[in-house]
Design an enzyme around this catalytic site. Sequence first.
Site, mmCIF file in Angstrom:
data_model
loop_
_atom_site.group_PDB
_atom_site.id
_atom_site.type_symbol
_atom_site.label_atom_id
_atom_site.label_comp_id
_atom_site.label_asym_id
_atom_site.label_seq_id
_atom_site.Cartn_x
_atom_site.Cartn_y
_atom_site.Cartn_z
ATOM 1 N N THR A 93 3.709 25.621 12.049
ATOM 2 C CA THR A 93 2.337 25.126 11.954
ATOM 3 C C THR A 93 2.035 24.354 13.306
ATOM 4 O O THR A 93 2.830 23.537 13.832
ATOM 5 C CB THR A 93 2.435 23.927 10.998
ATOM 6 O OG1 THR A 93 3.058 24.418 9.785
ATOM 7 C CG2 THR A 93 1.301 23.129 10.863
ATOM 8 N N LYS A 168 -4.421 25.735 6.849
ATOM 9 C CA LYS A 168 -3.292 24.931 6.838
ATOM 10 C C LYS A 168 -3.759 23.215 7.080
ATOM 11 O O LYS A 168 -3.417 22.578 6.041
ATOM 12 C CB LYS A 168 -2.173 25.542 7.683
ATOM 13 C CG LYS A 168 -1.086 24.524 7.768
ATOM 14 C CD LYS A 168 0.097 24.565 6.758
ATOM 15 C CE LYS A 168 1.090 23.585 6.990
ATOM 16 N NZ LYS A 168 1.980 23.476 5.914
ATOM 17 N N LYS A 243 2.384 14.960 11.281
ATOM 18 C CA LYS A 243 2.338 15.952 12.251
ATOM 19 C C LYS A 243 1.176 16.845 11.993
ATOM 20 O O LYS A 243 0.080 17.146 12.783
ATOM 21 C CB LYS A 243 3.476 16.958 12.277
ATOM 22 C CG LYS A 243 3.246 18.377 13.337
ATOM 23 C CD LYS A 243 4.228 19.145 13.008
ATOM 24 C CE LYS A 243 3.907 20.628 13.867
ATOM 25 N NZ LYS A 243 4.790 21.600 13.531
HETATM 26 P P1 NAD Z 1 13.337 22.639 12.148
HETATM 27 O O1 NAD Z 1 13.424 21.587 13.318
HETATM 28 O O2 NAD Z 1 14.368 22.242 11.125
HETATM 29 O O3 NAD Z 1 13.660 24.087 12.897
HETATM 30 C C1 NAD Z 1 13.185 24.527 13.930
HETATM 31 C C2 NAD Z 1 14.234 25.626 14.881
HETATM 32 O O4 NAD Z 1 13.573 25.963 15.974
HETATM 33 C C3 NAD Z 1 15.559 24.656 15.106
HETATM 34 O O5 NAD Z 1 16.677 25.215 14.790
HETATM 35 C C4 NAD Z 1 15.304 24.605 16.532
HETATM 36 O O6 NAD Z 1 16.739 24.591 17.144
HETATM 37 C C5 NAD Z 1 14.702 25.823 16.995
HETATM 38 N N1 NAD Z 1 14.067 25.934 18.299
HETATM 39 C C6 NAD Z 1 13.440 24.966 18.944
HETATM 40 N N2 NAD Z 1 13.124 25.508 20.115
HETATM 41 C C7 NAD Z 1 13.383 26.661 20.176
HETATM 42 C C8 NAD Z 1 13.410 27.824 21.138
HETATM 43 N N3 NAD Z 1 12.429 27.744 22.337
HETATM 44 N N4 NAD Z 1 13.826 29.043 20.969
HETATM 45 C C9 NAD Z 1 14.451 29.360 19.802
HETATM 46 N N5 NAD Z 1 14.592 28.259 18.882
HETATM 47 C C10 NAD Z 1 14.198 27.322 19.104
HETATM 48 O O7 NAD Z 1 12.052 22.675 11.717
HETATM 49 P P2 NAD Z 1 11.420 23.135 10.309
HETATM 50 O O8 NAD Z 1 11.381 22.220 9.166
HETATM 51 O O9 NAD Z 1 12.154 24.400 9.988
HETATM 52 O O10 NAD Z 1 10.094 23.527 10.722
HETATM 53 C C11 NAD Z 1 9.571 24.850 11.466
HETATM 54 C C12 NAD Z 1 7.996 24.775 11.304
HETATM 55 O O11 NAD Z 1 7.516 25.015 9.946
HETATM 56 C C13 NAD Z 1 7.317 23.555 11.860
HETATM 57 O O12 NAD Z 1 6.169 24.045 12.575
HETATM 58 C C14 NAD Z 1 6.991 22.719 10.514
HETATM 59 O O13 NAD Z 1 5.673 21.947 10.856
HETATM 60 C C15 NAD Z 1 6.653 23.965 9.588
HETATM 61 N N6 NAD Z 1 6.659 23.529 8.396
HETATM 62 C C16 NAD Z 1 7.610 22.888 7.933
HETATM 63 C C17 NAD Z 1 7.935 22.289 6.534
HETATM 64 C C18 NAD Z 1 8.881 21.834 5.904
HETATM 65 O O14 NAD Z 1 8.883 21.197 4.677
HETATM 66 N N7 NAD Z 1 10.070 21.423 6.644
HETATM 67 C C19 NAD Z 1 6.941 22.806 5.530
HETATM 68 C C20 NAD Z 1 5.857 23.656 6.046
HETATM 69 C C21 NAD Z 1 5.526 23.997 7.169
#
Ligand code: NAD
Length: 289
Positions: A93, A168, A243
């Site tokens: 997102t 979204k 966010k």
């Molecule tokens: P998270 O922080 O658990 O996962 C993100 C991952 O990206 C981490 O494991 C981190 O180490 C990795 N990362 C960061 N920088 C990196 C890089 N340069 N190279 C490789 N890996 C890297 O976050 P999440 O909850 O999985 O969310 C991910 C996305 O999904 C976000 O954009 C969030 O807004 C969206 N989202 C989350 C939810 C939810 O309920 N958690 C729901 C809908 C959308």
Amino acid sequence: MKIAFIGLGNMGGGMAANLVKAGHEVRAFDLSAGALAKAREHGAAGFASVREAVEGADAVVSMLPNGAIVERVYAGDVIGPAPKTALLLDCSTIDVATAKSVAAAAETAGYAMVDAPVSGGIAAANGGTLTFMVGGSAEAFARAEPILAAMGKAVIHAGASGAGQAAKICNNMLLGASMIATCESFRLAEKLGLDQQTFFEIASKASGQNWSMTSYCPVPGVGPVTPADNGYQGGFATALMLKDLKLAMAAAKDAGAEVPMGDLAERLYEAFDAAGNGALDFSAIIRTL
Ligand code: NAD
């Protein structure tokens, strides 16, 4: 298909596991060794860098924290190192402007790319029941659909590049505002002496009916089982709602749109988050009323 998967956190971990289950060869990379180890347990091959993961890939899927990281990863390590025939899918997102500029850079370099953010939380990511909102050309969407279908229950073409992110954040702005309105209606009903379950039954069948009430009631013990029944643990974290509201406010500013309810929701969630409630489900905002 050989699919590179970048970002195996709370959401990406389950999504990548579902691609493995669907028979794809998943080439994983994450900065976190723990996330990468988990991906390996679920049958993905782990790599030491984005560049190595995208080598020879038919598609690249990313699930990263924000737009700045998405921009950096694609500009530095995906656009160029990945084969030109690879379809690029960013499921993070992020803001509409960055989604469009990254896709434009990819297209200029000869790639097809879609923005494909999701609705649904960690349980939906693990269960393969996400909803994908996709922005990109009809051709890119046709290529993306079968890959996304392995991770979700619905894949919808929202329009051109950036339209997935637009859908979204507009949806989540509506959700944030409707949740606060639902919370205050229940609180007022209580103060006016109405039984909470009785008000739920009436409003569910009257014109106040909305998803925040009927599917996600913020009042414990009322309506279906929700995070409210579990001390507001799990569900959709306040920090993530904030966010998305910030992204919506930035998009509204760029587009010159008036969003007074969204703006107020953003300020209320900002205060709630700043008070140390970022990890609580967003319906916990009822506690402030
Ligand atoms: P998270 O922080 O658990 O996962 C993100 C991952 O990206 C981490 O494991 C981190 O180490 C990795 N990362 C960061 N920088 C990196 C890089 N340069 N190279 C490789 N890996 C890297 O976050 P999440 O909850 O999985 O969310 C991910 C996305 O999904 C976000 O954009 C969030 O807004 C969206 N989202 C989350 C939810 C939810 O309920 N958690 C729901 C809908 C959308």
